[in-house]
Scaffold this active site. Structure first.
Site, PDB file in Angstrom:
ATOM      1  N   THR A   9       0.821  -1.230   0.000  1.00  0.00           N
ATOM      2  CA  THR A   9       0.000   0.000   0.000  1.00  0.00           C
ATOM      3  C   THR A   9       0.849   1.273   0.000  1.00  0.00           C
ATOM      4  OG1 THR A   9      -0.079  -0.075   2.413  1.00  0.00           O
ATOM      5  CG2 THR A   9      -1.903  -1.138   1.219  1.00  0.00           C
ATOM      6  N   SER A  38      -3.665  -2.979   8.318  1.00  0.00           N
ATOM      7  CA  SER A  38      -4.276  -3.052   6.977  1.00  0.00           C
ATOM      8  C   SER A  38      -4.801  -4.447   6.642  1.00  0.00           C
ATOM      9  CB  SER A  38      -3.240  -2.646   5.923  1.00  0.00           C
ATOM     10  OG  SER A  38      -2.740  -1.363   6.184  1.00  0.00           O
ATOM     11  N   ARG A  97      21.930  -4.386   0.718  1.00  0.00           N
ATOM     12  CA  ARG A  97      22.692  -3.931  -0.455  1.00  0.00           C
ATOM     13  C   ARG A  97      24.196  -4.122  -0.320  1.00  0.00           C
ATOM     14  NH1 ARG A  97      19.380   1.714  -0.959  1.00  0.00           N
ATOM     15  NH2 ARG A  97      17.486   0.890  -1.963  1.00  0.00           N
ATOM     16  N   CYS A 126      17.588   4.358  -5.617  1.00  0.00           N
ATOM     17  CA  CYS A 126      17.095   4.947  -6.869  1.00  0.00           C
ATOM     18  C   CYS A 126      18.130   5.838  -7.537  1.00  0.00           C
ATOM     19  CB  CYS A 126      15.807   5.720  -6.622  1.00  0.00           C
ATOM     20  SG  CYS A 126      15.800   6.705  -5.143  1.00  0.00           S
ATOM     21  N   LYS A 206      25.581   5.871  -0.005  1.00  0.00           N
ATOM     22  CA  LYS A 206      24.944   4.794  -0.784  1.00  0.00           C
ATOM     23  C   LYS A 206      25.408   4.893  -2.238  1.00  0.00           C
ATOM     24  CE  LYS A 206      20.612   4.357   1.862  1.00  0.00           C
ATOM     25  NZ  LYS A 206      19.165   4.712   1.882  1.00  0.00           N
ATOM     26  N   ARG A 228      17.669  17.497  -1.956  1.00  0.00           N
ATOM     27  CA  ARG A 228      16.223  17.364  -2.134  1.00  0.00           C
ATOM     28  C   ARG A 228      15.678  18.638  -2.760  1.00  0.00           C
ATOM     29  NH1 ARG A 228      14.242  12.700  -2.042  1.00  0.00           N
ATOM     30  NH2 ARG A 228      14.757  12.204   0.090  1.00  0.00           N
ATOM     31  N   HIS A 235      14.164  11.987 -10.233  1.00  0.00           N
ATOM     32  CA  HIS A 235      15.462  12.490  -9.776  1.00  0.00           C
ATOM     33  C   HIS A 235      16.290  12.959 -10.980  1.00  0.00           C
ATOM     34  CE1 HIS A 235      14.489  11.022  -5.897  1.00  0.00           C
ATOM     35  NE2 HIS A 235      15.238   9.940  -5.833  1.00  0.00           N
ATOM     36  N   ASN A 308      12.163   8.105 -10.229  1.00  0.00           N
ATOM     37  CA  ASN A 308      12.780   7.364  -9.125  1.00  0.00           C
ATOM     38  C   ASN A 308      11.868   6.295  -8.533  1.00  0.00           C
ATOM     39  OD1 ASN A 308      11.608  10.055  -8.289  1.00  0.00           O
ATOM     40  ND2 ASN A 308      11.617   9.017  -6.314  1.00  0.00           N
TER      41      ASN A 308
END
Ligand code: 2RA
Length: 331
Positions: A9, A38, A97, A126, A206, A228, A235, A308
């Protein structure tokens, strides 16, 4: 094929469902998993209603694949439990990762390293995905010594919270559950995620660490500044890349125009260059503003834009599942 979507969701989870539908992934039974509160609520998928199920019920159903976008803690706790019953997990969080025993996959680059023993597969960040998709064809041709990247990242990278904060501020209000410590409307924030001891943010490191792992070359020097911006469609990244050898600009354009997952938008005479408003809801990585860095040999400037939520998260994860299916690594 039984498919679980964990975080079904959320902004990325719901996009995963959309992409599974668009790409006609062979789902015979969907197991949507979301928060406890949920459970029982219904979602629609391919014209059919499915009740949200608990994590344990999804595990007990032994899906062939479970695509996660539910945060690192949830993935750390539950991905191994899916793997134990034979499910292959594709996880969009940062949990696995940099785990040396787990693969970090961008299908256009390194899906061929996957085997049926890979039961937890990491989807990269992303901002990393779009950069390495664009750089890979050039890396294979010229080798890469150093990457300097500055990003201009959509508020959708922060999920619904980021989008809601921008929308609230634009409507003159304040978000009840802000994503950022500062206003984002008519502003930009030189901070994505928390700061580390070295003065970089987690997001920046990252990009540094994931790029080396995906391109299987720890010698590539990478530095990043992630920012940002009050944008929702995708992006954008300004990339300065020093190759191991000289290059020909026309050849670079040809390599990019023919690269998988890349669309070249580079015609400044006609004002053609990548923009998030045009990348939104598309799966490609758009590249333009290609020009030699006249201050340094063997160095190229690039502008890279991508949605992204799609190629940066949902579509890349589904493409990994497609590769697994097409190569008989999941059934
Ligand atoms: C962001 N890349 O943009 C991070 C996580 N999606 O916030």
């Amino acid at each position: 094929m039984k498919v679980a979507v964990v975080g079904a969701t959320g902004l990325v989870g719901s996009k995963m469902l959309q992409v599974l539908t668009e790409r006609n992934f062979p789902v015979t039974e969907l197991l949507p998993v979301a928060s406890e509160k949920s459970i029982g609520k219904e979602i629609e998928f391919k014209g059919k209603k499915y009740a949200i199920v608990s994590m344990q019920d999804a595990i007990d159903a032994k899906p062939a694949v479970a695509i996660f976008s539910a945060g690192g803690d949830t993935s750390k706790e539950w991905a191994p439990k899916f793997a134990e019953v034979g499910t292959t997990v594709v996880d969009n969080s940062s949990a696995w990762r940099m785990d040396p025993s787990k693969k970090l996959i961008v299908p256009e680059i390194n899906a061929d390293s996957l085997t049926e023993t890979d039961k937890i597969i990491a989807n990269p960040n992303c901002s990393t995905i779009q950069m390495v998709v664009a750089l890979n064809p050039l890396y294979k041709k010229y080798g890469i010594k150093r990457i300097v990247v500055s990003t201009y990242q959509s508020v959708s990278g922060s999920g619904k919270k980021g989008v809601d904060q921008l929308e609230s501020e634009r409507n003159g209000g304040k978000s009840s559950n802000p994503a950022y410590a500062h206003p984002i409307d008519r502003n930009i924030l030189p901070q994505i995620d928390v700061f580390l001891d070295n003065g970089y943010t987690k997001e920046e490191m990252k990009m540094v660490n994931e790029t080396k792992k995906i391109m299987r070359n720890e010698d590539i020097a990478v530095t990043a500044t992630t920012v940002r911006v009050p944008v929702t469609g995708g992006h954008s990244e300004s990339v300065n890349v020093e190759f191991d050898q000289d290059f020909n600009l026309e050849e670079v354009k040809e390599l990019l125009a023919n690269a998988p997952g890349v669309v070249l938008e580079d015609d400044i005479k006609n004002g053609i260059y990548p923009m998030p408003i045009n990348a939104y809801e598309k799966d490609d990585v758009f590249v333009g503003r290609l020009r030699r860095d006249e201050s340094q040999a063997n160095t190229l400037n690039m502008w890279i834009v991508s949605d992204n939520i799609r190629k940066g998260a949902a579509t890349n994860a589904v493409q990994i599942a497609e590769y697994l299916t097409e190569n008989g690594l999941i059934k």
